[in-house]
Design a protein around this motif. Structure first.
Motif, short mmCIF file in Angstrom:
data_model
loop_
_atom_site.label_atom_id
_atom_site.label_comp_id
_atom_site.label_asym_id
_atom_site.label_seq_id
_atom_site.Cartn_x
_atom_site.Cartn_y
_atom_site.Cartn_z
N GLN A 25 0.82 -1.20 0.00
CA GLN A 25 0.00 0.00 0.00
C GLN A 25 0.87 1.27 0.00
OE1 GLN A 25 -3.27 0.28 -0.45
NE2 GLN A 25 -3.28 -1.92 -0.73
N LEU A 26 1.96 1.23 0.73
CA LEU A 26 2.86 2.38 0.76
C LEU A 26 3.46 2.63 -0.63
CD1 LEU A 26 4.27 4.58 2.37
CD2 LEU A 26 6.02 2.91 2.98
N TYR A 27 3.89 1.56 -1.31
CA TYR A 27 4.43 1.69 -2.66
C TYR A 27 3.38 2.27 -3.61
CZ TYR A 27 6.02 0.45 -7.31
OH TYR A 27 6.38 0.50 -8.64
N LEU A 28 2.17 1.73 -3.55
CA LEU A 28 1.11 2.22 -4.43
C LEU A 28 0.79 3.69 -4.16
CD1 LEU A 28 -1.23 -0.90 -4.49
CD2 LEU A 28 0.33 -0.10 -6.28
N ARG A 29 0.84 4.09 -2.90
CA ARG A 29 0.62 5.51 -2.57
C ARG A 29 1.71 6.39 -3.14
NH1 ARG A 29 -2.60 7.22 1.86
NH2 ARG A 29 -1.86 9.22 1.13
N THR A 30 2.97 5.92 -3.10
CA THR A 30 4.05 6.74 -3.65
C THR A 30 3.96 6.83 -5.17
OG1 THR A 30 5.60 4.88 -3.70
CG2 THR A 30 5.62 6.26 -1.73
N VAL A 31 3.57 5.75 -5.83
CA VAL A 31 3.38 5.79 -7.28
C VAL A 31 2.23 6.72 -7.62
CG1 VAL A 31 2.69 4.43 -9.30
CG2 VAL A 31 4.39 3.52 -7.71
N ASP A 32 1.15 6.63 -6.86
CA ASP A 32 0.00 7.49 -7.07
C ASP A 32 0.38 8.96 -6.90
OD1 ASP A 32 -2.78 7.76 -7.64
OD2 ASP A 32 -3.13 8.18 -5.51
N ALA A 33 1.26 9.25 -5.96
CA ALA A 33 1.68 10.63 -5.70
C ALA A 33 2.46 11.20 -6.88
CB ALA A 33 2.52 10.69 -4.44
N GLN A 34 3.05 10.33 -7.69
CA GLN A 34 3.85 10.79 -8.82
C GLN A 34 3.03 10.95 -10.10
OE1 GLN A 34 6.91 7.83 -8.91
NE2 GLN A 34 7.69 8.42 -6.91
N CYS A 35 1.77 10.54 -10.09
CA CYS A 35 0.91 10.61 -11.27
C CYS A 35 0.23 11.97 -11.35
CB CYS A 35 -0.15 9.52 -11.22
SG CYS A 35 0.51 7.87 -11.33
N GLY A 36 -0.09 12.35 -12.54
CA GLY A 36 -0.81 13.59 -12.74
C GLY A 36 0.13 14.75 -12.99
N ALA A 37 -0.45 15.89 -13.19
CA ALA A 37 0.31 17.10 -13.52
C ALA A 37 0.41 18.00 -12.30
CB ALA A 37 -0.39 17.84 -14.65
N SER A 38 1.42 18.84 -12.31
CA SER A 38 1.55 19.82 -11.25
C SER A 38 0.59 20.98 -11.53
CB SER A 38 2.98 20.35 -11.19
OG SER A 38 3.26 21.14 -12.34
N SER A 39 0.38 21.80 -10.54
CA SER A 39 -0.50 22.97 -10.73
C SER A 39 0.06 23.90 -11.80
CB SER A 39 -0.65 23.73 -9.41
OG SER A 39 -1.26 22.90 -8.46
N GLU A 40 1.39 24.00 -11.87
CA GLU A 40 2.03 24.86 -12.88
C GLU A 40 1.78 24.32 -14.29
OE1 GLU A 40 4.02 23.50 -10.28
OE2 GLU A 40 3.58 25.22 -9.02
N GLU A 41 1.88 22.99 -14.44
CA GLU A 41 1.63 22.39 -15.76
C GLU A 41 0.17 22.59 -16.18
OE1 GLU A 41 4.78 18.68 -15.71
OE2 GLU A 41 2.86 18.46 -14.71
N ALA A 42 -0.74 22.47 -15.24
CA ALA A 42 -2.15 22.66 -15.55
C ALA A 42 -2.44 24.11 -15.92
CB ALA A 42 -3.02 22.22 -14.38
N ALA A 43 -1.77 25.04 -15.26
CA ALA A 43 -1.98 26.46 -15.55
C ALA A 43 -1.47 26.82 -16.95
CB ALA A 43 -1.28 27.31 -14.50
N ALA A 44 -0.48 26.10 -17.44
CA ALA A 44 0.08 26.37 -18.76
C ALA A 44 -0.76 25.75 -19.88
CB ALA A 44 1.51 25.84 -18.84
N HIS A 45 -1.78 24.98 -19.53
CA HIS A 45 -2.61 24.32 -20.52
C HIS A 45 -3.43 25.35 -21.30
CE1 HIS A 45 -5.08 21.25 -22.35
NE2 HIS A 45 -6.14 21.96 -22.02
N GLU A 46 -3.50 25.14 -22.61
CA GLU A 46 -4.31 26.01 -23.46
C GLU A 46 -5.41 25.17 -24.10
OE1 GLU A 46 -2.01 28.43 -26.11
OE2 GLU A 46 -0.43 28.66 -24.62
#
Length: 116
Positions: A25-46
């Motif tokens: 579960q700890l490993y899966l949580r760390t992998v999950d934490a690395q998924c997705g975009a940062s707030s900065e990447e989302a703000a740069a989306h057009e």
């Protein structure tokens, strides 16, 4: 049932002195934490780029270990379950630090495998 009972470990109802740490579960949580975009990447989306990236705010692996360290301060028996899931050096070092902290307080650490 508490959130951490499901996500990371269970503290025995007899005073919180025994904890089960699921490395899976700890490993899966760390992998999950690395998924997705940062707030900065989302703000740069057009809009011409299509669907916006997924933005998720999760604890970093270091924050997860720090939170576990705090939660395990009163732990006398730590059961580390499925340690083979500690695939990265950082994650293994974090769990090793938790184990050493429990031992330094005179606690006991047991390494076990889950039945499944």
């Amino acid at each position: 049932m508490h959130r951490r009972d499901v996500l990371l470990f269970r503290i025995a109802p007899t005073g919180g002195r025994t904890a089960d740490l699921s490395c899976r579960q700890l490993y899966l949580r760390t992998v999950d934490a690395q998924c997705g975009a940062s707030s900065e990447e989302a703000a740069a989306h057009e809009s011409w780029m299509g669907e916006p990236p997924l933005v998720r705010e999760h604890a970093t692996p270091q924050e997860l270990i720090r939170n576990l360290s705090h939660d395990l301060q009163d732990c006398r028996v730590l059961r580390v379950i499925d340690a083979e899931w500690l695939g990265t050096a950082d994650l293994r070092a974090g769990v090793d630090a938790l184990v050493e902290a429990v031992r330094a307080r005179g606690g006991e650490v047991l390494f076990e495998r889950s039945g499944g």
